[in-house]
Design an enzyme around this catalytic site. Structure first.
Site, PDB file in Angstrom:
ATOM      1  N   TYR A 192     -12.356   1.229  -7.034  1.00  0.00           N
ATOM      2  CA  TYR A 192     -11.162   1.082  -6.198  1.00  0.00           C
ATOM      3  C   TYR A 192     -11.365  -0.190  -5.379  1.00  0.00           C
ATOM      4  CZ  TYR A 192      -7.273   2.914  -3.335  1.00  0.00           C
ATOM      5  OH  TYR A 192      -6.083   3.095  -2.693  1.00  0.00           O
ATOM      6  N   ARG A 245       2.980  -6.464  -7.704  1.00  0.00           N
ATOM      7  CA  ARG A 245       2.324  -6.810  -6.439  1.00  0.00           C
ATOM      8  C   ARG A 245       0.994  -6.079  -6.362  1.00  0.00           C
ATOM      9  NH1 ARG A 245       1.080  -5.296  -1.438  1.00  0.00           N
ATOM     10  NH2 ARG A 245       1.618  -3.156  -1.983  1.00  0.00           N
ATOM     11  N   LYS A 263      -6.620   4.800  -9.102  1.00  0.00           N
ATOM     12  CA  LYS A 263      -6.046   5.799  -8.200  1.00  0.00           C
ATOM     13  C   LYS A 263      -6.259   7.214  -8.741  1.00  0.00           C
ATOM     14  CE  LYS A 263      -3.813   3.345  -4.943  1.00  0.00           C
ATOM     15  NZ  LYS A 263      -3.814   3.574  -3.499  1.00  0.00           N
ATOM     16  N   GLU A 334       3.276   2.778  -7.139  1.00  0.00           N
ATOM     17  CA  GLU A 334       2.125   2.006  -6.692  1.00  0.00           C
ATOM     18  C   GLU A 334       2.325   0.516  -6.968  1.00  0.00           C
ATOM     19  OE1 GLU A 334      -1.185   1.801  -4.603  1.00  0.00           O
ATOM     20  OE2 GLU A 334      -0.498   3.771  -5.268  1.00  0.00           O
ATOM     21  N   ASP A 335       2.157  -0.302  -5.932  1.00  0.00           N
ATOM     22  CA  ASP A 335       2.131  -1.768  -6.057  1.00  0.00           C
ATOM     23  C   ASP A 335       3.385  -2.348  -6.709  1.00  0.00           C
ATOM     24  OD1 ASP A 335      -0.212  -1.878  -4.727  1.00  0.00           O
ATOM     25  OD2 ASP A 335      -1.479  -2.291  -6.447  1.00  0.00           O
ATOM     26  N   ASP A 357       2.927   5.033  -2.333  1.00  0.00           N
ATOM     27  CA  ASP A 357       1.654   4.999  -1.621  1.00  0.00           C
ATOM     28  C   ASP A 357       1.551   3.794  -0.695  1.00  0.00           C
ATOM     29  OD1 ASP A 357      -0.946   6.066  -1.088  1.00  0.00           O
ATOM     30  OD2 ASP A 357      -1.786   4.455  -2.283  1.00  0.00           O
ATOM     31  N   ASP A 358       2.117   2.658  -1.101  1.00  0.00           N
ATOM     32  CA  ASP A 358       2.032   1.453  -0.268  1.00  0.00           C
ATOM     33  C   ASP A 358       2.838   1.600   1.015  1.00  0.00           C
ATOM     34  OD1 ASP A 358       0.559  -0.155  -2.313  1.00  0.00           O
ATOM     35  OD2 ASP A 358       2.402   0.179  -3.429  1.00  0.00           O
ATOM     36  N   ASN A 501      -6.001  -6.060   1.476  1.00  0.00           N
ATOM     37  CA  ASN A 501      -7.010  -6.028   0.421  1.00  0.00           C
ATOM     38  C   ASN A 501      -6.767  -7.179  -0.558  1.00  0.00           C
ATOM     39  OD1 ASN A 501      -8.634  -3.639   0.914  1.00  0.00           O
ATOM     40  ND2 ASN A 501      -6.760  -2.477   0.582  1.00  0.00           N
TER      41      ASN A 501
END
Length: 655
Positions: A192, A245, A263, A334-335, A357-358, A501
């Site tokens: 991760y 992203r 994840k 996600e992303d 999640d973001d 990150n």
């Protein structure tokens, strides 16, 4: 006739209810009959019990009318220990329900869900027809784990360690997840953040074996059938990305598959979702990354990204397809890029079990960290609305965090206007102000201020003297010495969270934050940092504000109870449960999150909180009153624990 009518049913009732553990003998029947005749016809069962004596089985203590007798042999039923001899050394022989599998022979050894490698015992090797296909010596799970960790520690490169772990993932999922659980502090950064970003960049060049599913524009009209190509029937969690992203690395297209895989590894290890119940997905809608478009080895669709209606229609068909095959599945977005993420969340969150999640995961985790930081500085956690919060970054993550924090303030009794006025959102053009409201999304516009629009970050800190500084810009070093020192000059214990990150994109390091504030700050970051020792000998222990503390527990709770949606209240109670898990000793060391080794306990606590809230909202559709009465135990039993279980071949009997 008398024996059949009166005595036969009693024998059957007695033997089944009391779980008789040896055959009923003629002498037992004769003794029982003699005793019953002397006592009367109503005493057949009692007579049988007396005659049976030590043959009584394990259920006798619970039989109505029977009293439990103590025995010197009671200890023989104590929990069986670990064997020390032969091929069973280091293993237990206790009963484990077997798994029926439709493969055999060499097919088992190439299936990561069932493969045990050299841990297969001789009987299992014969039963499953793999004798001779493995080295003759048997290992156990512990030996396999130690051997792998020894090899892993001989490698210095984090990305090569990631490759080793993913190779193991493709060979033996039980061993892979056991290693993550038992060595999570060492292994989590490899699968991760911060390593997963580099793994995504190199995903195409290192591609070896299929994992997950890909959906493209060419698949439009076929997705309802495509989902049945996935071989596992009971999917509980889908993590999906469009690769637009990936962390702070931007558009990586189909190579973003590394994110859902990483994840879901944490869903399995930390959240206790079994690996056959998860599905990683990439919506390959193209890429605008010139380097990938010109790369002959790129694994995705070498076209520009879909825009507008074509894009949203593709996502919609995907959502309908997965919900059709798996009606109760949780979909985690996600992303996705900021211009798509909130739109998709708004579209599906009211009628689908899903969350982003973001936006929501990062928000709930940050809220937990802030509540923990307030405890660490001796403030009331209900004083959240009294804080002055600067958020650097107005993308989906920054706005998502602000939304969750604002909602929490309202939960604590503040009005919407009061809560909104606690925030100062800064992007690359300065403080969000109403002078450019026509350029903002609906969510950004909520936080636009009447005055000082465009004010630079340093000037915002000087003028408004924030108590909390959050960074979600992916601009490494943005929180420079001037900004951090200015904040420390106005606040006794500033809360500083650089959350971007990977590590290279963090707005400041732990060492910088503690040095520039003289050790006064309360610090947490999106990536892990080592402890910091000051010149005077004081040591500070920065913790990682990582979504892995929240999303596995949310997913576990929502799927176990059969929730229909993930609500704001569920996110709030999840954050509250996480914040309350931090001990006073951890807070005294400057930690605002629990030690990562407690991650499964954290996920359990979060899941229980989510389920209780779902029940309050009438959404716990799968649970009974009995389940709710023993909820902690019920959830614990639902959590996947990687260990080898017996395998038997599923056979079709034809007559």
């Amino acid at each position: 006739f008398f024996t059949c009518v009166y005595f036969g049913p009693c024998v059957y009732h007695f033997a089944t209810v009391c779980a008789l553990n040896r055959p009923i003998q003629t002498t037992m029947l004769a003794s029982a009959a003699k005793r019953a005749v002397s006592l009367g016809s109503s005493s057949w069962t009692s007579a049988l019990r007396t005659a049976a004596g030590p043959a009584l089985g394990s259920r006798v203590a619970s039989c109505a009318g029977f009293s439990s007798q103590s025995s010197n042999d009671d200890d023989v039923y104590s929990e069986e220990g670990i064997s020390h001899d032969g091929e069973w050394a280091g293993c237990t022989r206790r009963f484990l329900p077997p798994i029926k599998i439709a493969v055999r022979g060499s097919e088992i050894l190439t299936n990561p869900l069932f493969n045990k490698g050299m841990a297969m015992k001789s009987g299992e090797r014969d039963r499953l027809r793999v004798r001779g296909l493995l080295p003759p010596r048997s290992n156990n799970l512990e030996i396999q784990k130690d051997r792998f960790m020894k090899s892993l520690r001989q490698v210095n490169s984090m990305i090569l360690k990631n490759v080793m772990l993913e190779d193991l993932h493709d060979r033996n999922e039980t061993l892979y997840h056991r290693i993550i659980i038992d060595h999570i502090e060492e292994v989590a950064p490899l699968i991760y953040t911060p390593t997963v970003g580099q793994a995504c960049k190199e995903f195409g060049s290192r591609y070896r074996r299929p994992r997950g599913m890909y959906f493209t524009e060419e698949d439009r009209g076929h997705m309802a059938a495509m989902v049945y190509n996935w071989p596992l029937p009971d999917v509980h969690v889908v993590v999906v990305t469009d690769g637009s992203r990936i962390l702070g690395l931007g558009d990586l297209g189909a190579q973003g598959m590394g994110i859902p895989i990483g994840k879901l590894s944490l869903y399995c290890a930390a959240g206790g979702i079994a690996p056959h119940r998860v599905l990683p997905v990439v919506l390959d809608v193209g890429t605008d990354n010139e380097e990938l478009l010109n790369d002959p080895f790129y694994i995705g669709v070498p076209k520009r990204r879909l825009k507008g209606k074509e894009y949203y229609h593709l996502v919609d068909e995907f959502m309908q397809a997965v919900r059709h095959r798996w009606p109760n599945v949780l979909v985690q977005f996600e992303d996705f890029s900021s211009d798509k993420a909130q739109n998709l969340l708004d579209k599906y969150r009211e009628n689908n079990l899903c969350f982003n999640d973001d936006i929501q995961g990062t928000g709930a985790t940050t809220l937990a960290g802030v509540l923990g930081a307030l405890r660490a500085k001796g403030a009331d956690v209900n004083s959240l609305g009294d804080q002055r919060i600067v958020v650097a970054g107005a993308g989906s993550a920054g706005i998502g965090v602000a939304q969750v924090l604002m909602q929490a303030m309202m939960e604590q009794g503040r009005t919407e206007e009061e809560a909104k006025n606690a925030f100062y959102i800064v992007d690359q053009d300065g403080l969000l102000g109403k002078d450019r409201i026509d350029q903002m999304s609906r969510e950004q516009a909520v936080f636009a201020r009447d005055e000082d629009g465009g004010l630079p970050l340093l000037d915002v800190v000087k003028k408004f003297k924030p108590t909390i500084l959050l960074g979600m810009t992916t601009v490494g070093g943005l929180f420079n010495e001037n900004i951090v020192k200015e904040m420390a000059s106005n606040v006794d214990r500033p809360i500083i969270f650089p959350l971007s990150n990977p590590t290279t994109n963090a707005e400041c390091t732990a060492e910088q934050a503690f040095e520039w504030t003289g050790g006064k700050c309360i610090f947490a970051a999106g990536s892990p940092f080592d402890p910091v020792t000051m010149e005077d000998g004081r040591t500070y222990y920065p913790t990682q504000c990582n979504n892995m503390y929240v999303f596995p527990g949310i997913g576990l709770g929502a799927t176990v109870c059969g929730a229909k949606t993930v609500t704001d209240r569920m996110l709030y109670v999840a954050a509250e449960a996480l914040a309350n898990f931090v001990t006073e000793e951890e807070l005294a060391e400057g930690k605002v999150f629990p030690h990562i080794n407690k991650i499964r306990e954290v996920s359990h606590r979060v899941a229980v909180a989510v389920i209780r809230e779902a029940a309050n909202e009438g959404q716990a559709t799968k649970l009974t009153k009995k389940d709710m009465a023993n909820l902690e135990e019920f959830v614990a039993k639902k959590m996947y624990d990687p260990e080898y279980v017996p395998l038997i071949e599923k056979r079709t009997v034809r007559i």
